[in-house]
Design an enzyme around this catalytic site. Sequence first.
Site, PDB file in Angstrom:
ATOM      1  N   ASP A  27       0.835  -1.199   0.000  1.00 59.48           N
ATOM      2  CA  ASP A  27       0.000   0.000   0.000  1.00 59.48           C
ATOM      3  C   ASP A  27       0.876   1.258   0.000  1.00 59.48           C
ATOM      4  O   ASP A  27       2.006   1.247   0.489  1.00 59.48           O
ATOM      5  CB  ASP A  27      -0.907  -0.018   1.241  1.00 59.48           C
ATOM      6  CG  ASP A  27      -2.094   0.923   1.103  1.00 59.48           C
ATOM      7  OD1 ASP A  27      -2.367   1.385  -0.029  1.00 59.48           O
ATOM      8  OD2 ASP A  27      -2.755   1.200   2.125  1.00 59.48           O
ATOM      9  N   ARG A  31       0.189   7.674  -2.659  1.00 62.28           N
ATOM     10  CA  ARG A  31       0.772   8.726  -1.814  1.00 62.28           C
ATOM     11  C   ARG A  31       2.233   8.982  -2.184  1.00 62.28           C
ATOM     12  O   ARG A  31       2.697  10.111  -2.146  1.00 62.28           O
ATOM     13  CB  ARG A  31       0.636   8.343  -0.329  1.00 62.28           C
ATOM     14  CG  ARG A  31      -0.732   8.703   0.245  1.00 62.28           C
ATOM     15  CD  ARG A  31      -0.994   7.989   1.537  1.00 62.28           C
ATOM     16  NE  ARG A  31      -1.352   6.590   1.303  1.00 62.28           N
ATOM     17  CZ  ARG A  31      -1.412   5.670   2.242  1.00 62.28           C
ATOM     18  NH1 ARG A  31      -1.095   5.981   3.491  1.00 62.28           N
ATOM     19  NH2 ARG A  31      -1.783   4.437   1.942  1.00 62.28           N
ATOM     20  N   SER A  72      -7.485  -5.612  -5.284  1.00 58.64           N
ATOM     21  CA  SER A  72      -8.585  -6.188  -4.493  1.00 58.64           C
ATOM     22  C   SER A  72      -9.888  -6.145  -5.279  1.00 58.64           C
ATOM     23  O   SER A  72     -10.018  -5.376  -6.244  1.00 58.64           O
ATOM     24  CB  SER A  72      -8.741  -5.416  -3.176  1.00 58.64           C
ATOM     25  OG  SER A  72      -9.402  -4.177  -3.410  1.00 58.64           O
ATOM     26  N   ASN A  75     -10.992  -2.674  -5.535  1.00 60.12           N
ATOM     27  CA  ASN A  75     -10.213  -1.672  -6.276  1.00 60.12           C
ATOM     28  C   ASN A  75     -10.855  -1.269  -7.611  1.00 60.12           C
ATOM     29  O   ASN A  75     -10.460  -0.259  -8.205  1.00 60.12           O
ATOM     30  CB  ASN A  75      -8.769  -2.136  -6.506  1.00 60.12           C
ATOM     31  CG  ASN A  75      -7.896  -2.091  -5.261  1.00 60.12           C
ATOM     32  OD1 ASN A  75      -7.018  -2.919  -5.058  1.00 60.12           O
ATOM     33  ND2 ASN A  75      -8.121  -1.106  -4.395  1.00 60.12           N
TER      34      ASN A  75
HETATM   35  C1  IPE Z   1      -5.475  -2.766  -0.259  1.00 59.54           C
HETATM   36  O1  IPE Z   1      -5.128  -1.437  -0.423  1.00 59.54           O
HETATM   37  C2  IPE Z   1      -5.455  -3.473  -1.579  1.00 59.54           C
HETATM   38  C3  IPE Z   1      -4.143  -3.656  -2.191  1.00 59.54           C
HETATM   39  C4  IPE Z   1      -2.997  -3.323  -1.672  1.00 59.54           C
HETATM   40  C5  IPE Z   1      -4.168  -4.291  -3.479  1.00 59.54           C
HETATM   41  P1  IPE Z   1      -6.225  -0.298  -0.602  1.00 59.54           P
HETATM   42  O2  IPE Z   1      -5.501   0.968  -0.722  1.00 59.54           O
HETATM   43  O3  IPE Z   1      -7.165  -0.666  -1.696  1.00 59.54           O
HETATM   44  O4  IPE Z   1      -7.038  -0.381   0.780  1.00 59.54           O
HETATM   45  P2  IPE Z   1      -7.932   0.690   1.519  1.00 59.54           P
HETATM   46  O5  IPE Z   1      -8.956   1.169   0.542  1.00 59.54           O
HETATM   47  O6  IPE Z   1      -7.023   1.791   1.945  1.00 59.54           O
HETATM   48  O7  IPE Z   1      -8.510  -0.050   2.687  1.00 59.54           O
HETATM   49  C1  IPE Z   2      -1.528   0.227  -3.357  1.00 57.80           C
HETATM   50  O1  IPE Z   2      -1.313   1.593  -3.404  1.00 57.80           O
HETATM   51  C2  IPE Z   2      -1.745  -0.383  -4.709  1.00 57.80           C
HETATM   52  C3  IPE Z   2      -3.128  -0.813  -4.955  1.00 57.80           C
HETATM   53  C4  IPE Z   2      -4.109  -0.775  -4.097  1.00 57.80           C
HETATM   54  C5  IPE Z   2      -3.411  -1.327  -6.264  1.00 57.80           C
HETATM   55  P1  IPE Z   2      -2.524   2.612  -3.395  1.00 57.80           P
HETATM   56  O2  IPE Z   2      -2.903   2.911  -4.799  1.00 57.80           O
HETATM   57  O3  IPE Z   2      -3.633   2.133  -2.545  1.00 57.80           O
HETATM   58  O4  IPE Z   2      -1.820   3.874  -2.736  1.00 57.80           O
HETATM   59  P2  IPE Z   2      -2.454   4.878  -1.703  1.00 57.80           P
HETATM   60  O5  IPE Z   2      -2.976   4.069  -0.560  1.00 57.80           O
HETATM   61  O6  IPE Z   2      -3.545   5.611  -2.409  1.00 57.80           O
HETATM   62  O7  IPE Z   2      -1.328   5.763  -1.321  1.00 57.80           O
HETATM   63 MG    MG Z   3      -4.098   2.372  -0.598  1.00 56.09          MG
END
Ligand code: IPE
Ligand code: IPE
Ligand code: MG
Length: 253
Positions: A27, A31, A72, A75
């Site tokens: 994650d 950001r 996920s 997503n």
């Molecule tokens: C969890 O991250 C899913 C993956 C890393 C693929 P998200 O960024 O989607 O989770 P939330 O929405 O912050 O809970």
């Molecule tokens: C994790 O990074 C990757 C996926 C969930 C596919 P994010 O895209 O959730 O990054 P943040 O949480 O917005 O920083």
């Molecule tokens: Mg995230």
Amino acid sequence: MNKEVDEELVNQIDSENIPNHVAVIMDGNGRWAQKRHLPRVAGHKEGMQTVKKVAIAASNLGIKVLTLYAFSTENWKRPDKEVNFLMKLPVTFFGDFVPDLIKNNVRVQVMGDVDQLPKATKKAVADAISQTSECTGMILNFALNYGSRLEIVDAVKEIANLAKRGQLDVDSIDEDVVSHHLMSAPLGQYADPDLLIRTSGEERISNFLLWQIAYSELAFVDTLWPDFDGDTLIKEVIEYQGRHRRFGGLESE
Ligand code: IPE
Ligand code: IPE
Ligand code: MG
């Protein structure tokens, strides 16, 4: 490509207590990009490089299964542009990286509702699985269009159908039967992670491996996924080795 790991850190590892299965909620890509005034997808691109580094480092450590949460079932709620980019990543990733995986004897597996992925993504995944099928080392297991509630619902349906058809006695349903119907079943004895790491400072599970993490050691680290690397992985493994796992019992000294 993968920078050498810190030798001093490596010396601190207890080679007798390497976690067999490490799972990572990768994650913080968005950001990472936003901090640099880049579009979110630049973070996903950089995060893909981290996957390469961490996969090789995990394989070198002797980890048996590395499960990476890549996409996920929730997503899909993101803007089309971002979802499309994420769906193309496996095509680039496996296109570049399969030779290195083979060199490191790493086998690719995927867990999730693969049928719902775009055709090119499905093909990239299927090719990587077949190209690495002879590898006998670490399993690099991608959770792709994965959601644990979906996984559990599917397992319940399968078990109910078996019972309905008279192929399974309801009284014989136990934890093993449930485990055998989850998407992690192909991992056999390593289905349950020993260590679950989530990067980016968020402290939640986000529908990942709900059944399998019953007794996993949890590690929440502030590092954003694109800044994670082999050394960070080793630090987390050392941290894990200091934990006392009791599984509800008492410690045997
Ligand atoms: C969890 O991250 C899913 C993956 C890393 C693929 P998200 O960024 O989607 O989770 P939330 O929405 O912050 O809970
Ligand atoms: C994790 O990074 C990757 C996926 C969930 C596919 P994010 O895209 O959730 O990054 P943040 O949480 O917005 O920083
Ligand atoms: Mg995230």
